[in-house]
Design a protein around this motif. Structure first.
Motif, mmCIF file in Angstrom:
data_model
loop_
_atom_site.group_PDB
_atom_site.id
_atom_site.type_symbol
_atom_site.label_atom_id
_atom_site.label_comp_id
_atom_site.label_asym_id
_atom_site.label_seq_id
_atom_site.Cartn_x
_atom_site.Cartn_y
_atom_site.Cartn_z
ATOM 1 N N TRP A 197 13.443 -40.341 39.488
ATOM 2 C CA TRP A 197 13.531 -41.295 40.589
ATOM 3 C C TRP A 197 12.311 -42.208 40.631
ATOM 4 C CZ3 TRP A 197 18.239 -41.498 41.737
ATOM 5 C CH2 TRP A 197 19.043 -40.345 41.815
ATOM 6 N N THR A 198 11.123 -41.639 40.401
ATOM 7 C CA THR A 198 9.928 -42.480 40.358
ATOM 8 C C THR A 198 9.962 -43.410 39.161
ATOM 9 O OG1 THR A 198 8.608 -40.796 41.494
ATOM 10 C CG2 THR A 198 7.407 -42.454 40.265
ATOM 11 N N PHE A 199 10.397 -42.903 38.013
ATOM 12 C CA PHE A 199 10.545 -43.745 36.832
ATOM 13 C C PHE A 199 11.470 -44.923 37.118
ATOM 14 C CE2 PHE A 199 8.969 -40.444 33.785
ATOM 15 C CZ PHE A 199 8.110 -41.280 33.086
ATOM 16 N N THR A 236 17.041 -53.397 61.516
ATOM 17 C CA THR A 236 17.561 -54.559 62.231
ATOM 18 C C THR A 236 18.887 -55.050 61.667
ATOM 19 O OG1 THR A 236 15.288 -55.239 62.732
ATOM 20 C CG2 THR A 236 17.027 -56.886 63.030
ATOM 21 N N LEU A 237 18.924 -55.326 60.366
ATOM 22 C CA LEU A 237 20.119 -55.897 59.745
ATOM 23 C C LEU A 237 21.085 -54.838 59.218
ATOM 24 C CD1 LEU A 237 18.433 -58.823 57.766
ATOM 25 C CD2 LEU A 237 19.598 -58.932 59.974
ATOM 26 N N ALA A 238 20.596 -53.633 58.982
ATOM 27 C CA ALA A 238 21.419 -52.521 58.468
ATOM 28 C C ALA A 238 22.111 -52.886 57.156
ATOM 29 C CB ALA A 238 22.456 -52.097 59.518
ATOM 30 N N TRP A 239 21.394 -53.604 56.293
ATOM 31 C CA TRP A 239 21.951 -53.975 54.992
ATOM 32 C C TRP A 239 21.735 -52.881 53.945
ATOM 33 C CZ3 TRP A 239 19.971 -59.741 54.383
ATOM 34 C CH2 TRP A 239 20.687 -60.545 55.281
ATOM 35 N N PHE A 240 20.647 -52.154 54.098
ATOM 36 C CA PHE A 240 20.291 -51.147 53.093
ATOM 37 C C PHE A 240 19.946 -49.833 53.782
ATOM 38 C CE2 PHE A 240 19.259 -55.267 51.249
ATOM 39 C CZ PHE A 240 19.901 -55.180 50.013
ATOM 40 N N PRO A 241 20.162 -48.715 53.105
ATOM 41 C CA PRO A 241 19.814 -47.411 53.692
ATOM 42 C C PRO A 241 18.308 -47.258 53.822
ATOM 43 C CG PRO A 241 20.525 -47.162 51.413
ATOM 44 C CD PRO A 241 20.799 -48.584 51.779
ATOM 45 N N SER A 242 17.900 -46.444 54.760
ATOM 46 C CA SER A 242 16.471 -46.281 55.035
ATOM 47 C C SER A 242 15.864 -45.076 54.357
ATOM 48 C CB SER A 242 16.243 -46.163 56.548
ATOM 49 O OG SER A 242 16.926 -45.022 57.060
ATOM 50 N N ARG A 243 16.676 -44.227 53.756
ATOM 51 C CA ARG A 243 16.129 -43.003 53.179
ATOM 52 C C ARG A 243 17.021 -42.482 52.059
ATOM 53 N NH1 ARG A 243 15.867 -38.853 57.883
ATOM 54 N NH2 ARG A 243 14.823 -40.634 58.846
ATOM 55 N N GLY A 244 16.424 -41.646 51.231
ATOM 56 C CA GLY A 244 17.174 -40.967 50.180
ATOM 57 C C GLY A 244 17.353 -41.800 48.927
ATOM 58 N N LEU A 262 11.446 -41.975 52.258
ATOM 59 C CA LEU A 262 11.968 -40.633 51.983
ATOM 60 C C LEU A 262 12.701 -40.615 50.641
ATOM 61 C CD1 LEU A 262 13.251 -39.544 55.520
ATOM 62 C CD2 LEU A 262 11.031 -39.121 54.462
ATOM 63 N N TYR A 263 12.118 -41.295 49.683
ATOM 64 C CA TYR A 263 12.704 -41.387 48.346
ATOM 65 C C TYR A 263 12.182 -40.212 47.527
ATOM 66 C CZ TYR A 263 14.762 -43.851 44.399
ATOM 67 O OH TYR A 263 15.548 -44.200 43.332
ATOM 68 N N PRO A 264 13.063 -39.356 46.981
ATOM 69 C CA PRO A 264 12.641 -38.058 46.420
ATOM 70 C C PRO A 264 11.961 -38.149 45.061
ATOM 71 C CG PRO A 264 14.985 -38.354 46.077
ATOM 72 C CD PRO A 264 14.530 -39.541 46.890
ATOM 73 N N GLY A 265 10.912 -38.952 44.967
ATOM 74 C CA GLY A 265 10.163 -39.058 43.732
ATOM 75 C C GLY A 265 8.874 -38.266 43.789
ATOM 76 N N VAL A 266 8.022 -38.489 42.803
ATOM 77 C CA VAL A 266 6.755 -37.766 42.719
ATOM 78 C C VAL A 266 5.897 -38.036 43.945
ATOM 79 C CG1 VAL A 266 4.600 -37.601 41.416
ATOM 80 C CG2 VAL A 266 6.775 -37.716 40.199
ATOM 81 N N GLY A 267 5.830 -39.287 44.372
ATOM 82 C CA GLY A 267 5.016 -39.639 45.519
ATOM 83 C C GLY A 267 5.474 -38.983 46.807
ATOM 84 N N TYR A 268 6.789 -38.873 46.973
ATOM 85 C CA TYR A 268 7.329 -38.246 48.182
ATOM 86 C C TYR A 268 6.908 -36.781 48.262
ATOM 87 C CZ TYR A 268 10.806 -35.909 51.110
ATOM 88 O OH TYR A 268 11.426 -35.118 52.042
ATOM 89 N N TYR A 269 7.094 -36.059 47.167
ATOM 90 C CA TYR A 269 6.736 -34.637 47.175
ATOM 91 C C TYR A 269 5.229 -34.443 47.271
ATOM 92 C CZ TYR A 269 11.515 -33.261 46.142
ATOM 93 O OH TYR A 269 12.881 -33.047 46.226
ATOM 94 N N LEU A 270 4.469 -35.374 46.711
ATOM 95 C CA LEU A 270 3.009 -35.272 46.823
ATOM 96 C C LEU A 270 2.579 -35.440 48.276
ATOM 97 C CD1 LEU A 270 0.203 -35.055 45.642
ATOM 98 C CD2 LEU A 270 0.286 -37.494 45.113
ATOM 99 N N SER A 271 3.139 -36.405 48.973
ATOM 100 C CA SER A 271 2.777 -36.609 50.375
ATOM 101 C C SER A 271 3.179 -35.415 51.233
ATOM 102 C CB SER A 271 3.429 -37.892 50.913
ATOM 103 O OG SER A 271 4.848 -37.819 50.830
ATOM 104 N N ARG A 272 4.345 -34.836 50.940
ATOM 105 C CA ARG A 272 4.765 -33.633 51.671
ATOM 106 C C ARG A 272 3.840 -32.458 51.371
ATOM 107 N NH1 ARG A 272 10.151 -33.590 53.483
ATOM 108 N NH2 ARG A 272 9.572 -31.549 54.318
ATOM 109 N N ALA A 273 3.435 -32.331 50.119
ATOM 110 C CA ALA A 273 2.561 -31.224 49.729
ATOM 111 C C ALA A 273 1.193 -31.356 50.394
ATOM 112 C CB ALA A 273 2.406 -31.203 48.208
ATOM 113 N N ILE A 274 0.674 -32.573 50.488
ATOM 114 C CA ILE A 274 -0.628 -32.782 51.137
ATOM 115 C C ILE A 274 -0.549 -32.431 52.618
ATOM 116 C CG2 ILE A 274 -2.311 -34.539 51.801
ATOM 117 C CD1 ILE A 274 -1.708 -35.947 49.160
ATOM 118 N N ALA A 275 0.533 -32.830 53.272
ATOM 119 C CA ALA A 275 0.688 -32.544 54.702
ATOM 120 C C ALA A 275 0.779 -31.045 54.978
ATOM 121 C CB ALA A 275 1.929 -33.257 55.241
#
Length: 325
Positions: A101-103, A162-170, A273-286
């Motif tokens: 996903w990050t790639f 506001t516009l609901a054109w694109f999803p906000s997570r996942g 909330l995109y399940p890439g390396v950065g997402y899991y890193l931020s969760r791990a730090i928290a």
């Protein structure tokens, strides 16, 4: 080649050592945090809650630092990055699921910003357009001063809330079937649009300005003047003489930027909330999930070093004068 490879391996090792001790020195004990939660929820004595927390997390903070470091290095050598405290899964499996996903978003955004930056940079330099140059400077002044996560927040608020054109997570909707099919691919691209757009908006001006500067430098060379005096078509001068020589330094910067952008993904992926390396890193730090933090930092370090090594090899390949050095 061997010397540079050994230097890259040493860089990885040194970064891993520094990263390990920084993580282990972070304030906040995960066992203490969970023990406090268990104590409040189950009305237990702290000592009993602490023992339960150590069993749940499978982590003992009383193990000496030296032994923990030895276990960590041994795990890396044997391909065992440990078990995540938060997800109770092997870190290597979490890394394997997050990498694609990050790639995806880093590759798409970097290639798009690079391509647009190269084309616009050449055009501005060739035409000497003052209007476009002023717009470029203004754009870079604004978006270069704003952190990318702020831009991401604005994108999220405008296009998702506001516009609901694109999803906000996942990374994709639960209603689609994962696999190599059109519906799934389109849904993945739909979810990746805002993270990619955030990276694109914050990086494209840098490529434009770099390509413009390189092109202006090349335009001052004698061979460009000679080609114009000979009456060669503008298309040939642009492609054969200008673009090829001005693009050379940026090709290597592209490889380095991939590693840096890969390492700078936690805030953006965490926001969407995109399940890439950065997402899991931020969760791990928290959560002070040390094994997961170490695993994600390990991958980021590897990517940055590989990108830098590839950039050097690529520059030597593209520049014949350096092939024998």
């Amino acid at each position: 080649m061997v010397k540079k490879l050994l230097m890259s391996l040493f860089t990885v090792f040194a970064a891993l050592v520094i990263m390990f001790f920084i993580i282990q020195s972070m304030p906040g004990d995960p066992v203490d945090l969970m023990a406090t939660t268990i104590q409040k929820q189950q009305n237990l004595q702290y000592d009993i809650a602490y023992i339960r927390a150590k069993a749940i997390l499978n982590y003992d903070p009383d193990i000496p630092m030296g032994q923990r470091f030895l276990n960590y290095i041994t795990g890396i050598v044997t391909g065992n990055l440990g078990t995540s405290m938060t997800y109770q899964r092997d870190v290597i499996s979490i890394v394997g699921g997050a990498l694609p996903w990050t790639f995806l978003i880093v590759s798409i955004s970097l290639l798009l910003s690079f391509a647009v930056g190269v084309l616009l940079g050449i055009y501005i330099a060739w035409t000497r357009s003052r209007i476009l140059n002023s717009v470029l400077i203004g754009y870079q002044s604004i978006f270069g001063a704003i952190p990318n996560y702020v831009i991401g927040y604005l994108m999220l608020f405008l296009f998702s809330v506001t516009l609901a054109w694109f999803p906000s997570r996942g990374a994709y909707s639960t209603s689609v079937t994962p696999g190599f099919n059109g519906e799934f691919i389109l849904d993945v691209l739909h979810h990746a649009f805002l993270p990619v757009l955030t990276y694109f908006v914050t990086t494209v001006a840098g490529w434009i300005m770099s390509m413009k500067a390189n092109s202006l430098s090349v335009l001052g060379e004698d061979y460009i003047t000679y080609a114009q005096v000979r009456g060669l078509p503008k298309r040939r001068i642009l492609i054969t003489y200008l673009s090829k020589n001005a693009l050379l330094p940026l090709i290597t910067s592209l490889a380095v930027s991939f590693g840096l952008l890969f390492g700078g993904s936690p805030l953006i992926e965490g926001m969407f909330l995109y399940p890439g390396v950065g997402y899991y890193l931020s969760r791990a730090i928290a959560a002070r999930d040390y094994p997961l933090m170490q695993g994600m930092f390990f991958i980021i370090i590897i990517m940055v070093v590989i990108s830098s090594f590839a950039a050097e090899l690529l520059y030597k390949y593209l520049n014949p004068h350096l092939r024998d050095s």
